[in-house]
Design a protein around this motif. Sequence first.
Motif, PDB file in Angstrom:
ATOM      1  N   HIS A   1       0.822  -1.220   0.000  1.00  0.00           N
ATOM      2  CA  HIS A   1       0.000   0.000   0.000  1.00  0.00           C
ATOM      3  C   HIS A   1       0.858   1.274   0.000  1.00  0.00           C
ATOM      4  N   LEU A   2       2.162   1.115   0.315  1.00  0.00           N
ATOM      5  CA  LEU A   2       3.030   2.298   0.330  1.00  0.00           C
ATOM      6  C   LEU A   2       3.676   2.563  -1.037  1.00  0.00           C
ATOM      7  N   LEU A   3       3.499   1.621  -1.967  1.00  0.00           N
ATOM      8  CA  LEU A   3       4.152   1.777  -3.274  1.00  0.00           C
ATOM      9  C   LEU A   3       3.605   2.992  -4.018  1.00  0.00           C
ATOM     10  N   ARG A   4       4.527   3.682  -4.696  1.00  0.00           N
ATOM     11  CA  ARG A   4       4.108   4.791  -5.562  1.00  0.00           C
ATOM     12  C   ARG A   4       4.260   4.283  -6.996  1.00  0.00           C
ATOM     13  N   VAL A   5       3.136   4.192  -7.697  1.00  0.00           N
ATOM     14  CA  VAL A   5       3.152   3.543  -9.015  1.00  0.00           C
ATOM     15  C   VAL A   5       2.804   4.558 -10.102  1.00  0.00           C
ATOM     16  N   LEU A   6       3.562   4.505 -11.199  1.00  0.00           N
ATOM     17  CA  LEU A   6       3.257   5.350 -12.362  1.00  0.00           C
ATOM     18  C   LEU A   6       2.862   4.437 -13.523  1.00  0.00           C
ATOM     19  N   ILE A   7       1.711   4.764 -14.169  1.00  0.00           N
ATOM     20  CA  ILE A   7       1.296   4.009 -15.362  1.00  0.00           C
ATOM     21  C   ILE A   7       1.536   4.893 -16.588  1.00  0.00           C
ATOM     22  N   VAL A   8       2.204   4.334 -17.596  1.00  0.00           N
ATOM     23  CA  VAL A   8       2.376   5.056 -18.870  1.00  0.00           C
ATOM     24  C   VAL A   8       1.676   4.211 -19.937  1.00  0.00           C
ATOM     25  N   GLU A   9       0.577   4.702 -20.435  1.00  0.00           N
ATOM     26  CA  GLU A   9      -0.282   3.871 -21.302  1.00  0.00           C
ATOM     27  C   GLU A   9      -1.103   4.786 -22.204  1.00  0.00           C
ATOM     28  N   ASP A  10      -1.081   4.526 -23.535  1.00  0.00           N
ATOM     29  CA  ASP A  10      -1.822   5.421 -24.434  1.00  0.00           C
ATOM     30  C   ASP A  10      -3.245   4.943 -24.724  1.00  0.00           C
ATOM     31  N   ASP A  11      -3.582   3.747 -24.267  1.00  0.00           N
ATOM     32  CA  ASP A  11      -4.936   3.248 -24.489  1.00  0.00           C
ATOM     33  C   ASP A  11      -5.788   3.559 -23.243  1.00  0.00           C
ATOM     34  N   PRO A  12      -6.816   4.468 -23.391  1.00  0.00           N
ATOM     35  CA  PRO A  12      -7.548   4.924 -22.203  1.00  0.00           C
ATOM     36  C   PRO A  12      -8.261   3.791 -21.463  1.00  0.00           C
ATOM     37  N   ILE A  13      -8.731   2.779 -22.183  1.00  0.00           N
ATOM     38  CA  ILE A  13      -9.447   1.688 -21.500  1.00  0.00           C
ATOM     39  C   ILE A  13      -8.473   0.862 -20.666  1.00  0.00           C
ATOM     40  N   GLN A  14      -7.334   0.560 -21.301  1.00  0.00           N
ATOM     41  CA  GLN A  14      -6.304  -0.215 -20.603  1.00  0.00           C
ATOM     42  C   GLN A  14      -5.805   0.552 -19.368  1.00  0.00           C
ATOM     43  N   LEU A  15      -5.660   1.863 -19.544  1.00  0.00           N
ATOM     44  CA  LEU A  15      -5.183   2.721 -18.450  1.00  0.00           C
ATOM     45  C   LEU A  15      -6.158   2.686 -17.273  1.00  0.00           C
ATOM     46  N   ALA A  16      -7.455   2.844 -17.593  1.00  0.00           N
ATOM     47  CA  ALA A  16      -8.466   2.865 -16.535  1.00  0.00           C
ATOM     48  C   ALA A  16      -8.520   1.521 -15.814  1.00  0.00           C
ATOM     49  N   LEU A  17      -8.410   0.442 -16.594  1.00  0.00           N
ATOM     50  CA  LEU A  17      -8.481  -0.902 -16.015  1.00  0.00           C
ATOM     51  C   LEU A  17      -7.309  -1.158 -15.064  1.00  0.00           C
ATOM     52  N   LEU A  18      -6.135  -0.790 -15.523  1.00  0.00           N
ATOM     53  CA  LEU A  18      -4.935  -1.015 -14.715  1.00  0.00           C
ATOM     54  C   LEU A  18      -4.999  -0.183 -13.434  1.00  0.00           C
ATOM     55  N   LYS A  19      -5.458   1.049 -13.573  1.00  0.00           N
ATOM     56  CA  LYS A  19      -5.547   1.923 -12.401  1.00  0.00           C
ATOM     57  C   LYS A  19      -6.531   1.341 -11.377  1.00  0.00           C
ATOM     58  N   ALA A  20      -7.675   0.881 -11.873  1.00  0.00           N
ATOM     59  CA  ALA A  20      -8.678   0.314 -10.955  1.00  0.00           C
ATOM     60  C   ALA A  20      -8.122  -0.916 -10.245  1.00  0.00           C
ATOM     61  N   MET A  21      -7.406  -1.747 -10.980  1.00  0.00           N
ATOM     62  CA  MET A  21      -6.840  -2.964 -10.370  1.00  0.00           C
ATOM     63  C   MET A  21      -5.788  -2.617  -9.326  1.00  0.00           C
ATOM     64  N   LEU A  22      -4.999  -1.586  -9.599  1.00  0.00           N
ATOM     65  CA  LEU A  22      -3.972  -1.175  -8.627  1.00  0.00           C
ATOM     66  C   LEU A  22      -4.634  -0.683  -7.342  1.00  0.00           C
ATOM     67  N   LEU A  23      -5.686   0.137  -7.505  1.00  0.00           N
ATOM     68  CA  LEU A  23      -6.372   0.676  -6.317  1.00  0.00           C
ATOM     69  C   LEU A  23      -7.030  -0.465  -5.541  1.00  0.00           C
ATOM     70  N   ASP A  24      -7.610  -1.416  -6.281  1.00  0.00           N
ATOM     71  CA  ASP A  24      -8.217  -2.590  -5.630  1.00  0.00           C
ATOM     72  C   ASP A  24      -7.196  -3.416  -4.866  1.00  0.00           C
ATOM     73  N   SER A  25      -5.952  -3.392  -5.356  1.00  0.00           N
ATOM     74  CA  SER A  25      -4.905  -4.202  -4.713  1.00  0.00           C
ATOM     75  C   SER A  25      -4.296  -3.481  -3.520  1.00  0.00           C
ATOM     76  N   GLY A  26      -4.773  -2.280  -3.237  1.00  0.00           N
ATOM     77  CA  GLY A  26      -4.315  -1.603  -2.025  1.00  0.00           C
ATOM     78  C   GLY A  26      -3.311  -0.484  -2.264  1.00  0.00           C
ATOM     79  N   VAL A  27      -2.892  -0.286  -3.535  1.00  0.00           N
ATOM     80  CA  VAL A  27      -1.937   0.797  -3.799  1.00  0.00           C
ATOM     81  C   VAL A  27      -2.675   2.125  -3.650  1.00  0.00           C
TER      82      VAL A  27
END
Length: 405
Positions: free
Chosen positions: A13-39
């Motif tokens: 939960h302390l990790l600071r994560v940066l996503i670099v992604e040009d596909d908005p759907i993929q970006l949103a999905l990855l972000k949601a999964m990261l938040l769900d995982s506690g980041v």
Amino acid sequence: MPATYSSAAQAVHLLRVLIVEDDPIQLALLKAMLLDSGVRLVAEAVDGQGGLDRLADGRFDLVITDLRMDGMDGVEFLSRALALHGGAFAFSSAVEPDVLASAESIAHLQGASLIGALGKPLQIGELQALLRRAAAACAPSGQPERQRPAQAWPLSALATALEWRQFFPVYQPKLDLNNGEVTGVEVLARWRHPTAGLIAPAQFIATMEQTELIDVLFRQLLRQALADLASWEAQGQQLSLAINIAPRTLEDRSLPERLVQQVREAGIAPERISFELTETAISRHPATVLESVTRLRLRGFQVAVDDFGVGYSSLALLSALPFSELKIDRSFIAGMPLNGKVMPILESIMRLAKELGLRTVAEGIETGAERDFLRALGCEAGQGFLFGKPMNGPCLAAWLASRRA
Ligand code: C2E
Ligand code: MG
Ligand code: MG
């Protein structure tokens, strides 16, 4: 399992994560999964330039990047990003396996501390395993918080730190790949800076190697390591000790005799001590190395070629030098056995070592598949995060005790 693992897992939960992604759907999905995982801290950028801007502004523990992006592709982004962020990277593209393997090799060679890949479609289990690895890579207990690219600390700061005894050894276990037994440890230097925290060797060794400061560091670490070795022995664990040595430390002609006295006083046979010299250092200073390696071997010490395969030592030089061990650089190990291009190289390294009568040690083993593959190739010993990260003396003693139990 290393003692650091559970505390590292809690740090997701302390990790600071940066996503670099040009596909908005993929970006949103990855972000949601990261938040769900506690980041809790997730930043985003929609192209490579945006990613570089975010890295210049803030610190991140993990960067997850698409490889296929318009404009700056993921590999160019990675190369430029590594100058700003020396830490963990993961790729999130569906690309051909050999393209992915090449991107991973580039990241390794440029000093990324951890490299991962996420498949498409994204799997939450895969993502969570990556987060645990990233958290472990910035775990406490002798593991540097982040492996920033080499920052030049001035010599005066390094001299003061040596005087104030701010450097200390951490120990990474070395195992017999055939029976899984711990046979020894490698000593690695760490700097406990009073304000900057734990600092990795990449940020001070090269500067120290230009002066006699590297000799002082070597002496301090060896003294502490011999004392620790004796105390583990008192607890019933006989281990060998490997320590990295710089070519300029070898230039001192009185060194072999002083080392013999020092290990004798500690009650340890020279045969249990191995000095590791990088292949690059060997090829740059062949004359010094030839003389000192021979004199160390005459006194019973072991000498290893470190980071083998990335330098330019000639085979003639290698066969002329009385080394006892070849340590295969970890850039060859990562991603095996899937990375088919590396296989013939590894096979020929093993053959060469056998012909020269050298023991083989693989560095940087991170997965069971890599271990099994190396064992099948005939590699005798291994080191890597799969078995244990570098740990300070008390942590190593506890780790050894838990394995015995
Ligand atoms: P090295 O001697 O080849 O040490 C192995 C390096 O690989 C260590 O990095 C270790 O933490 C890292 N490592 C081990 N297993 C794994 C793994 O499974 N995955 C990954 N990603 N990394 C792994 P560290 O401690 O940052 O040291 C870097 C280099 O600095 C060493 O490479 C060595 O060349 C140099 N060094 C460290 N301590 C000393 C020292 O006291 N004197 C000298 N002259 N050089 C030193
Ligand atoms: Mg080494
Ligand atoms: Mg090495």
